[in-house]
Design an enzyme around this catalytic site. Sequence first.
Site, short mmCIF file in Angstrom:
data_model
loop_
_atom_site.label_atom_id
_atom_site.label_comp_id
_atom_site.label_asym_id
_atom_site.label_seq_id
_atom_site.Cartn_x
_atom_site.Cartn_y
_atom_site.Cartn_z
N ASP A 184 10.62 4.20 4.20
CA ASP A 184 11.63 4.80 5.06
C ASP A 184 11.91 6.27 4.76
O ASP A 184 12.63 6.92 5.51
CB ASP A 184 12.95 4.01 4.93
CG ASP A 184 12.84 2.65 5.59
OD1 ASP A 184 12.22 2.57 6.65
OD2 ASP A 184 13.37 1.67 5.04
N HIS A 211 12.59 0.34 -4.58
CA HIS A 211 12.13 -0.86 -3.89
C HIS A 211 12.17 -2.03 -4.85
O HIS A 211 11.89 -1.86 -6.04
CB HIS A 211 10.69 -0.66 -3.37
CG HIS A 211 10.33 -1.64 -2.31
ND1 HIS A 211 9.84 -2.89 -2.59
CD2 HIS A 211 10.41 -1.55 -0.95
CE1 HIS A 211 9.64 -3.54 -1.46
NE2 HIS A 211 9.97 -2.75 -0.45
#
Length: 432
Positions: A366, A308
């Site tokens: 996710d 991320h």
Amino acid sequence: MNSRTFELTNPATGVKSALPVRSGSIGPDVLDIAGIARDHNVFTFDPAFGVTASCESKITYIDGDEGVLLYRGYPVEQLATKSSFMEVAYLLLYGELPSTTELQTFNSNITRHTMINESLLRFFNGFHHNAHPMAMVSAVVASMSAFYHDSMDIHNPRHREIFSHRIIAKLPTIAAAAHKHSLGQPFVYPRNDLDYCSNMLSMFFAVPCEPYRVDPVAAQALDLLFILHADHEQNASTSTVRLAASTGTNPYAAISAGVSALWGPAHGGANEAVLAMLEQIGSVDNIPKYLAMAKDKSSHFKLMGFGHRVYKNFDPRAKIIREMCHKVLAKLGRTDNPLFELALRLEEIALKDEYFVSRKLYPNVDFYSGIIYSALNIPRSMFTVMFAIARTVGWVSHWLELIGDPGMRISRPRQLYTGAARRDYSEMAQRR
Ligand code: CMC
């Protein structure tokens, strides 16, 4: 503004200027560089906006090193256990948790806007049966601007509010229409006696020929996933919405731009890609081979659902969703889920691997969400649409913040030009 400044000296001219340091309520300070073009005739260079704060915002705060996510100051973990998606939507849009009456009124406003214009519904027939639902959703959302002229004056606060309610209410209806079109089944109209997520499940899975009972476990799981996806400060799709909206375009066009930006596998499309990747890996024995590919820069293979831009620690949403996977699969009686087992092993092995450890690559939101969507029988191609439904609340909150700012200007980044310098046109006969 605090009183500290950073001094900048232009080595070519010797001109000095003081860059003001601005402090937020929490989080790192920022340097206000707005004056440097005027004082020094230079721009800043920050491709992919790695260190640039593009705006001031009061909506969501992330501390990526500590794995903290706050909506309007409230930790996402508390909202996930105590709140509901509709309450979180109210919080993000209006800035405060609602009273009982405020929540009832908000719920009723959303519920009364769930139907879409019948002509808009007919748009779906124009799509090929195997069109990706994100293509249908972004097109239909953009087309809404051709239908709801009565509330598109962006300078009118009441119009802005009606738009907010409409888009949040209609997104599940549009998503369900896309799903039914892919299946070749008749569209199922919204039911105003159901809550937001139950209504969505009904529109997705009911058929006209028999009664449909919403599984409360499924509705609750969806509600929690929607809370976790509702906002994430200046991510790529939200920044896209802000940039498009800064031109003064209508809000449906701006949200449609957000849907399109979300679709990419580096962003919201990752949930779909994670399941494809887990199926490709197939078994625990293959994990080392795929980890080696993820580390090999020439392979273009990445560990989807890992890494991320902001979190350099556990994504707090991933922790909640992993926990939720155990509970939802148990409640739905699907404890024997080979893809979930594979995902758990992949996470365990990757988190011991020097490549992932040194780059602080952890599972993101996710990584596990697709496993839950699959358990709820939501097809893989709809995963990113689910994300879009939830994130619409965040996009609209940021749109309201932007449009409500009296200092709003069009967003217009600069560039470092590295193309040909000025040259004269050459006649065809003189070219190589
Ligand atoms: N697999 C393998 N290597 C990775 C991965 C990954 N998933 N993510 C980052 N890296 C490597 C990257 O190649 C770089 O290596 P090096 O330092 O040797 O060049 C290093 O880690 C730092 O990464 P980065 O490129 O600076 O990361 P970024 O901030 O530009 O990209 C990201 C962030 C999320 C796009 C990226 O981690 C990624 O592509 N992950 C997989 C896709 C994914 O799961 N996306 C969902 C993000 S969360 C939900 C959302 O935002 O919608």
